[in-house]
Write a protein that holds these residues in place. Structure first.
Motif: not given
Length: 571
Positions: A87-88, A95, A90-92, A464
């Protein structure tokens, strides 16, 4: 006293003798020249990467430090991920321009000797070099924080000016029970030792037994730990034989209780040096209870004042703008000279429950004054407005556990609710209670909002959603160790039972597709391997409306866990 190198100089070949010891491994000493060579190799690799931000996650601190300085010398901004949960990532990761370490599609160091030799390291510009960290999420979702090297350097030299003489090298090795991917571990485990010339500790002690072994193997050690571990050191371990070479103990992440501080001093022979601050502010103050009792002493360069609200405001070179006052949510009583203070707790968190304004902080304080309670944390459950309710997580003291065992939950609940009846109106009293041996904490000794909320959702993990349409859905599930479905099914083995996995499929299938179906049969059911606490699993769902069939599969990085089909009940 040696003031130490600036962080801009640490990786320069000429900053230390080539044979200076940076770390000790089982295979021998790593010299400054060897470590600088690793920095050059990372710099050469990262110079080939377009873009600015580079995600960095490496468990081994020596390799992490080389990659960190390599990124800075390559003109990149390292982004320090707090964990490697999918999850971390996939979010960061979308970027950033590249990944280093234990991350997907990570680049590797340059191996061509000529390419590495061509890298000429120059002093870093400390106002341009930056690093990105994330808060621990103790009051919500983790937030991105960007720090310039000048801020970190100011804090490193403040620590050296106050504590450097007590822990002077050579030979002092830093041992840690906290991660270097957060600000406390980064400063105390890596930046300060490399600046001051201490030896990096290359192991991470997760458990007291591991800590004993590492202390026994360290002739001269400095321990960087947390309140979560120090307050619960088992007295039966051989601390006397392990701490003969221990020079001192640091603790941060939250105030250490007087009881825990005395317990640590009795076992380890040192009153812990506590450092108070936050990811945003950096270090603000310090204390040793054996010398200062409850009073915190400001670090060099930190100015403080008390706002009309009773909260602390600080000016500090550890902040992005040293001349700007940063307002905290910590209530304090300051000394007349403005160089010390006593913490009075966090400012009130006021929420609306059943149209009544309720202070969560006031409820926590009232419960913590009761003999049965060590700590209490309140959370708001079930959204906003009239549907909101308070959940209370209580870490019971030993006498509280005795009452719970002898008289049951009802007796404990009634007694604690009566304490709160003078604090809040009856309609706003906590309706859900959880009694725990200790509050859930992460590696930084922080109790996060997510970990508290997980205690009130003990059956189905919070999904999530990675994909969701009318026929297909994919959800990521992190298996919190606190999930109640892990307990009691298999004595001596903590795992998710098959019946709970089927319940997840039904519950999340109904949520994903808006199903109101009841299921009467399961076909092609397979359980390939257990799901364990700490796993992150992916649930793939397919809904075949024409067949009344919900197909599922549970997988993780370890492979397949379960699969099958649920058939709709029909007359």
């Amino acid at each position: 006293m040696n003031p130490g190198l600036t962080l801009a100089q640490v990786a320069l070949p000429q900053s230390r003798a080539a044979t200076h010891a940076v770390a000790k491994l089982a295979t021998g000493v790593v010299t400054h020249a060897q470590w600088v060579r690793q920095v050059q190799a990372w710099c050469a690799a990262l110079q080939q990467v377009p873009g600015q931000d580079v995600a960095l996650y490496l468990d081994e601190p020596l390799a992490f430090a080389a990659a960190l300085w390599g990124a800075w010398h390559a003109g990149k901004t390292p982004v320090l991920l707090s964990d490697v949960h999918p999850q971390t990532s996939a979010q960061l990761l979308p970027q950033v321009a590249a990944c280093v370490g234990q991350l997907p599609n990570a680049i590797v160091t340059a191996h061509d000797a000529a390419v590495v030799d061509a890298v000429a390291l120059q002093p870093l510009n400390m106002t341009q070099a930056r690093v990105v960290l994330f808060t621990s999420g103790s009051t919500g979702m983790p937030e991105r924080i960007e720090k310039h090297l000048a801020q970190l350097d100011a804090e490193v030299h403040a620590l050296q000016s106050v504590f450097g003489a007590d822990f002077a090298p050579p030979g002092v090795q830093v041992l840690a029970t906290v991660s270097h991917h957060h600000i406390y571990g980064l400063l105390f485990r890596l930046l300060w030792p490399l600046s001051s010339g201490r030896l990096l500790g290359t192991h991470f002690a997760r458990y007291p037994e591991e800590l004993v072994q590492q202390l026994q193997a360290t002739p001269s050690g400095l321990l960087v730990s947390s309140p979560a571990l120090l307050g619960r050191l088992p007295a039966q371990l051989d601390w006397g034989g392990a701490t003969t070479g221990l020079r001192g103990v640091f603790s941060s992440g939250g105030p250490l209780s007087a009881e825990a501080s005395m317990h640590t001093q009795q076992l380890l022979g040192h009153s812990p040096t506590e450092v108070f601050g936050s990811s945003e502010t950096g270090g603000i103050a310090w204390r040793r209870r054996a010398e200062h009792s409850d009073v915190w002493q400001t670090l060099p360069g930190v100015a403080l004042r008390v706002l009309d609200s009773g909260c602390l405001a600080v000016q500090s070179p550890h902040l992005p703008q040293a001349s700007v006052w940063w307002e905290t949510a910590d209530r304090v009583e300051a000394s007349p000279d403005g160089h010390s203070f006593v913490l009075l707790g966090r400012s009130d968190r006021v929420v609306k429950i059943a149209e009544k304004r309720v202070s969560l902080t006031a409820m926590e304080r009232s419960l913590q004054a009761h003999d049965w309670v060590k700590q209490a944390r309140a959370v708001v459950l079930e959204g906003d407005g009239a549907s909101a309710r308070v959940g209370m997580v209580v870490e019971l003291a030993e006498c509280g556990w005795q009452v719970l065992q002898q008289q049951g939950r009802r007796a404990v609940g009634q007694a604690l609710r009566s304490v709160l009846e003078g604090v809040v109106e009856r309609v706003a009293l906590p309706r859900s209670w959880r009694y725990v041996e200790q509050l859930p904490v992460n590696t930084q000794s922080k109790t996060t909002q997510q970990s508290l909320l997980a205690l009130f959702n003990p059956v189905v993990p919070q999904p999530h959603w990675l994909e969701r349409n009318t026929t297909q859905a994919v959800a990521e599930l992190y298996i919190q160790p606190q999930l109640l479905v892990l307990e009691g099914h298999f004595p001596g083995a903590t795992l998710v039972p098959g019946v709970a996995q089927l319940h997840w499929v039904v519950s999340l299938g109904q949520q994903a597709f808006g199903l109101k179906s009841r299921f009467a049969d399961v076909q092609l059911l397979k359980f390939q391997q257990p799901i364990l606490p700490g796993d992150t699993v992916q649930l793939q769902l397919q809904w075949h409306a024409e067949k009344g069939c919900l197909q599922f599969a549970l997988t993780s990085a370890r492979g397949a866990h379960a699969s099958g089909k649920l058939l709709e009940w029909t007359l």
